[in-house]
Design an enzyme around this catalytic site. Structure first.
Site, PDB file in Angstrom:
ATOM      1  N   ASP A   1      -0.072   5.160   0.896  1.00 54.36           N
ATOM      2  CA  ASP A   1      -0.283   6.202   1.913  1.00 54.36           C
ATOM      3  C   ASP A   1      -0.412   5.602   3.315  1.00 54.36           C
ATOM      4  OD1 ASP A   1      -2.119   7.615  -0.663  1.00 54.36           O
ATOM      5  OD2 ASP A   1      -0.329   8.541   0.173  1.00 54.36           O
TER       6      ASP A   1
ATOM      7  N   ASP B   1       0.897  -1.165   0.000  1.00 52.87           N
ATOM      8  CA  ASP B   1       0.000   0.000   0.000  1.00 52.87           C
ATOM      9  C   ASP B   1       0.936   1.216   0.000  1.00 52.87           C
ATOM     10  OD1 ASP B   1      -2.215   1.818   0.725  1.00 52.87           O
ATOM     11  OD2 ASP B   1      -1.269   1.817   2.700  1.00 52.87           O
TER      12      ASP B   1
HETATM   13  C1  XBP Z   1      -4.985   6.497   0.756  1.00 50.66           C
HETATM   14  C2  XBP Z   1      -6.149   7.200   0.192  1.00 50.66           C
HETATM   15  C3  XBP Z   1      -5.947   8.259  -0.849  1.00 50.66           C
HETATM   16  C4  XBP Z   1      -5.181   9.441  -0.262  1.00 50.66           C
HETATM   17  C5  XBP Z   1      -5.383  10.698  -1.066  1.00 50.66           C
HETATM   18  O1  XBP Z   1      -4.553   5.596  -0.229  1.00 50.66           O
HETATM   19  O2  XBP Z   1      -7.263   6.874   0.559  1.00 50.66           O
HETATM   20  O3  XBP Z   1      -7.217   8.685  -1.275  1.00 50.66           O
HETATM   21  O4  XBP Z   1      -5.686   9.704   1.039  1.00 50.66           O
HETATM   22  O5  XBP Z   1      -4.990  10.483  -2.412  1.00 50.66           O
HETATM   23  P1  XBP Z   1      -3.762   4.198   0.158  1.00 50.66           P
HETATM   24  P2  XBP Z   1      -5.957  10.973  -3.591  1.00 50.66           P
HETATM   25  O6  XBP Z   1      -3.678   4.102   1.663  1.00 50.66           O
HETATM   26  O7  XBP Z   1      -4.604   3.111  -0.463  1.00 50.66           O
HETATM   27  O8  XBP Z   1      -2.406   4.352  -0.469  1.00 50.66           O
HETATM   28  O9  XBP Z   1      -6.422  12.365  -3.219  1.00 50.66           O
HETATM   29  O10 XBP Z   1      -5.102  10.945  -4.832  1.00 50.66           O
HETATM   30  O11 XBP Z   1      -7.085   9.966  -3.607  1.00 50.66           O
HETATM   31 MG    MG Z   2      -2.844   3.318   3.304  1.00 53.59          MG
END
Ligand code: XBP
Ligand code: MG
Length: 235
Positions: free
Chosen positions: A11, A9
């Site tokens: 973020d 993953d």
């Molecule tokens: C985390 C999310 C993303 C980010 C914001 O993604 O939910 O939406 O918060 O990015 P993950 P965007 O943990 O699956 O990596 O504004 O581009 O959606």
């Molecule tokens: Mg994440």
């Protein structure tokens, strides 16, 4: 069973991007587009339960403000502005990889274990983070980078993980997912992928009962421990 791929993953897992990255970029976009919204750290922590930036904005206006101010097109335009700000933040080098991420990636490469990414964030955010932290051509070390709107239903739906497995041509039982949130865990678990969790301040109190193991970071995780999870001692 042999570990054939580690699926990251992004973020909260590869880097702590939400509090001082995405959240700051959203607020800069709201300011630039003269929208009287401001997401402080506490509120953003609640909004993170909705994955996807555009979906998070829709949720905020419809379920929090209970106003229908922005059309879908306006949300998309403001989200694009947010992405531009976020990419600039990443390029400034202000958001490093979390502890242990680079080491685990390097170890996997040495042991010919494939690498993939399954994330809800926008694709350009992934490529910019990888370039800023792992080097100009670092995207090529990932066999699959599955991100954002490539699928319709975002985490906790399993779609992004099914898509990644399909692109990899691998079975779930040969892969391990590394996630930071209950939504991400639910998505990987529903796709039949064993998952380890690395927590952060926003997710540490979430429900991780379906995780193989919960770590504060990847500093003590190596391919040997991941192979043991798959059920084969590392030879
Ligand atoms: C985390 C999310 C993303 C980010 C914001 O993604 O939910 O939406 O918060 O990015 P993950 P965007 O943990 O699956 O990596 O504004 O581009 O959606
Ligand atoms: Mg994440």
């Amino acid at each position: 069973m042999k570990l054939k791929c580690i699926i990251f993953d992004v973020d909260g897992t590869m880097a702590d991007t939400e509090r001082n990255g995405h959240r700051v970029a959203f607020n800069l976009a709201f300011q630039e587009t003269h929208l009287d919204w401001y997401w402080n750290e506490e509120l953003y922590g609640q909004l993170l339960n909705v994955t996807g930036g555009k979906e998070r904005m829709s949720y905020y206006q419809n379920d929090f403000l209970k106003k229908n101010t922005l059309s879908e097109n306006e949300i998309t335009a403001i989200h694009q502005c947010k992405t531009n700000h976020y990419v600039k933040l990443l390029k400034s080098g202000k958001i490093p990889l979390r502890k242990g991420v680079k080491n685990l990636i390097e170890q996997a490469l040495q042991e010919n274990i494939k690498l993939a990414i399954s994330t809800t964030t926008t694709p350009v955010n992934v490529s910019t983070l990888l370039k800023a932290t792992l080097g100009a051509d670092s995207e090529s070390i990932f066999d699959v980078i599955a991100a954002g709107d490539v699928i319709l239903h975002k985490k906790p739906a399993p779609d992004i993980y099914y898509y990644t497995l399909n692109q990899l041509g691998l079975k779930a039982e040969n892969c391990i997912a590394i996630e930071d949130s209950s939504a991400g865990l639910a998505a990987a678990f529903s796709a039949g992928i064993k998952t380890i969790i690395t927590t952060n301040k926003y997710t540490q109190d979430q429900d991780f009962s379906n995780a193989l193991k919960i770590y504060p970071n990847l500093g003590t995780v190596n391919t040997q421990s991941l192979n043991q999870f798959i059920g084969e001692n590392h030879v």
